[in-house]
Design an enzyme around this catalytic site. Structure first.
Site, PDB file in Angstrom:
ATOM      1  N   ARG A 163       0.827  -1.223   0.000  1.00  0.00           N
ATOM      2  CA  ARG A 163       0.000   0.000   0.000  1.00  0.00           C
ATOM      3  C   ARG A 163       0.851   1.259   0.000  1.00  0.00           C
ATOM      4  NH1 ARG A 163      -2.594  -3.701   3.117  1.00  0.00           N
ATOM      5  NH2 ARG A 163      -1.449  -2.965   4.924  1.00  0.00           N
ATOM      6  N   GLU A 189       6.929 -11.229  14.656  1.00  0.00           N
ATOM      7  CA  GLU A 189       6.535 -11.899  15.895  1.00  0.00           C
ATOM      8  C   GLU A 189       6.864 -13.398  15.791  1.00  0.00           C
ATOM      9  OE1 GLU A 189       2.610 -12.146  18.766  1.00  0.00           O
ATOM     10  OE2 GLU A 189       2.465 -11.172  16.805  1.00  0.00           O
TER      11      GLU A 189
END
Ligand code: AMP
Length: 178
Positions: A66, A103
């Site tokens: 984006r 993560e």
């Protein structure tokens, strides 16, 4: 209220928060309503380009995916070129690469070796600053290429994730902070 405060309030109102997308616990910031509104999209690009006159930036670099939308439009506004930083394996020519931890696991991003000239004045743009890992890796790539990063701009910053701490030493600006 100044006109830029009005524009930021309108932007803030248009950003749609989608809970639990793409996975439980994530509050996804959906910028498609901003893009679909000609005035909002234009004012967003005005704000992203606001610190620079045409000619002051050599290259606007956008981050996959984006970030491309905002960076490409800002490049047109500033009269300079656009360069994509992409996920590894997507660019066809020789690349510089940089990996960063997620993560779970890691991610690698890449830029063409000849896309940014040493000393080029670069504006780096992405849609969202979350943990800062992506933008920090993109900044590291640009430093490898010898770029002079003038500013790192985001449409949205998730302030509670403190992504700025990964971008120390770089001027960071975001239009809307949640
Ligand atoms: P980070 O590396 O954690 O700063 O994540 C930044 C990248 O992930 C950006 O390219 C964003 O497009 C995307 N991203 C992270 N969190 C969100 C969110 N809550 N809503 C929309 N996009 C996000």
């Amino acid at each position: 209220m100044t006109s830029s405060n009005h524009a930021i309030a309108a932007l803030t109102a248009a950003i749609r928060t989608v809970p639990d997308f793409p996975k439980p616990g994530v509050q996804f910031k959906d910028i498609t309503p901003v893009l679909a509104d000609a005035k909002l999209f234009a004012s967003c690009i005005e704000l992203l380009a606001a610190d620079f006159q045409p000619g002051a930036v050599d290259t606007v670099v956008g981050i996959d995916a984006r970030g491309f939308i905002f960076a490409a439009a800002t490049a047109l506004k500033l009269g300079c070129g656009f360069v994509p930083v992409r996920k590894k394996g997507k660019l066809p020519w020789k690349t510089l690469e940089e990996s960063y931890d997620l993560e779970y696991g890691s991610n690698t991003i890449a830029i063409h070796t000849d896309a940014v000239k040493p000393g080029a004045r670069v504006l780096l743009i992405d849609d969202v600053l979350a943990t800062g890992g992506t933008a920090a890796a993109a900044a590291a790539l640009l430093k490898k290429a010898g770029a002079n990063i003038l500013e790192v701009n985001f449409v949205i910053e998730l302030g509670f994730l403190n992504g700025r701490s990964k971008l120390r030493g770089l001027p960071v600006r975001s239009l809307v902070v949640f």
